[in-house]
Structure formats: structure tokens, C-alpha cells
Design a protein around this motif. Structure first.
Motif, short mmCIF file in Angstrom:
data_model
loop_
_atom_site.label_atom_id
_atom_site.label_comp_id
_atom_site.label_asym_id
_atom_site.label_seq_id
_atom_site.Cartn_x
_atom_site.Cartn_y
_atom_site.Cartn_z
N ARG A 74 -7.31 2.42 -3.39
CA ARG A 74 -6.76 3.03 -2.18
C ARG A 74 -5.25 2.98 -2.33
O ARG A 74 -4.67 1.94 -2.63
N LEU A 75 -4.60 4.11 -2.14
CA LEU A 75 -3.15 4.19 -2.37
C LEU A 75 -2.42 3.88 -1.06
O LEU A 75 -2.10 4.75 -0.28
N SER A 76 -2.20 2.61 -0.87
CA SER A 76 -1.58 2.09 0.35
C SER A 76 -0.48 1.12 -0.04
O SER A 76 -0.60 0.39 -1.04
N LYS A 79 -1.15 -2.51 -1.11
CA LYS A 79 -1.77 -2.79 -2.40
C LYS A 79 -0.74 -3.17 -3.48
O LYS A 79 -1.10 -3.69 -4.52
N HIS A 81 1.28 -1.19 -5.39
CA HIS A 81 1.33 -0.35 -6.59
C HIS A 81 2.75 -0.22 -7.15
O HIS A 81 2.92 0.07 -8.33
N VAL A 102 -3.64 7.27 -12.35
CA VAL A 102 -3.92 6.67 -11.05
C VAL A 102 -4.88 7.59 -10.29
O VAL A 102 -4.60 8.76 -10.10
N GLU A 108 0.11 6.63 0.33
CA GLU A 108 1.09 6.55 -0.75
C GLU A 108 0.85 7.58 -1.86
O GLU A 108 1.53 7.55 -2.88
N LYS A 109 -0.12 8.47 -1.68
CA LYS A 109 -0.45 9.42 -2.74
C LYS A 109 0.75 10.27 -3.09
O LYS A 109 1.04 10.55 -4.21
#
Length: 109
Positions: A74-76, A79, A81, A102, A108-109
Motif C-alpha cells: 500500500r503506497l502510504s 509505510k 517508502h 513498485v 503516495e502513488k
């Protein structure tokens, strides 16, 4: 704040790691005996990659000439990243034939 004011844990809580279990216990005051840890993960033996499958996947994403490193998440922002991207920039300095792939959805995508 809403979770502390209006806890909604039910009889049991499931954590996906020891860190999450500790977070539930210490930050949300969920009793340890009410927390069950079920680890995320898969049995890699069930998904053994054949050279043919790997070649097909690399072709699909135009990675034939690269060593690919990937993440599915999950692009948050929670996390972290950002740390992965910072670290990968250092990897590229020494190993320019690498690509970071990814997969995921989120703000955050």
C-alpha cells in the motif's frame, strides 16, 4: 485520537507482526492476551519461479537487461517508502544495472 476515545477492538485483535502487537498493547491498551499475531507472508515453495516465467515477467515490464528489485505494498506515507527510494539511489551508484519496481495503490502513488 478517535481509536483511543472510541476503541473498537472487539474480543480479539489480530496483529501482522510483533511490532504491530506491541503497538496495539502499548499505544491502544489492548490486553496482550487479546492479541493474536498472524504473520503476513507466503510459502515461496508454492510459487517457485521457472526461468520461463521470470523471462516473461521481465519482458512485460521491460526489465530484460536489469536486475530487478520489487515491492508490493500500500503506497502510504506511513509505510516509509521514502527510505527505500533513498537507499535504492545508493544502490544505483554502485549497480546501475538495477531497477526498482513498485506495485501498489495509495495516496503516495
Amino acid at each position: 485520537l478517535s481509536r483511543k476515545l472510541l476503541p473498537c477492538w472487539g474480543d480479539k485483535a489480530i496483529a501482522i507482526s510483533e511490532a504491530v502487537a506491541s503497538h496495539l498493547e502499548h499505544d491502544f491498551l489492548v490486553k496482550n492476551e487479546h492479541i493474536h499475531t498472524v504473520y503476513n507472508g507466503i510459502n515461496l515453495a508454492d510459487y517457485a519461479l521457472t526461468p520461463q516465467y521470470t523471462a516473461k515477467a521481465k519482458a512485460k515490464f521491460h526489465l530484460e537487461d536489469y536486475f530487478a528489485i520489487g515491492i508490493i505494498a500500500r503506497l502510504s506515507s506511513v509505510k516509509g517508502h521514502t527510505y527505500l527510494f533513498e537507499a535504492f539511489a545508493k544502490v544505483l551508484e554502485k549497480y546501475p544495472f538495477c531497477k526498482l519496481v513498485v506495485f501498489g495503490e495509495g495516496e503516495e502513488k
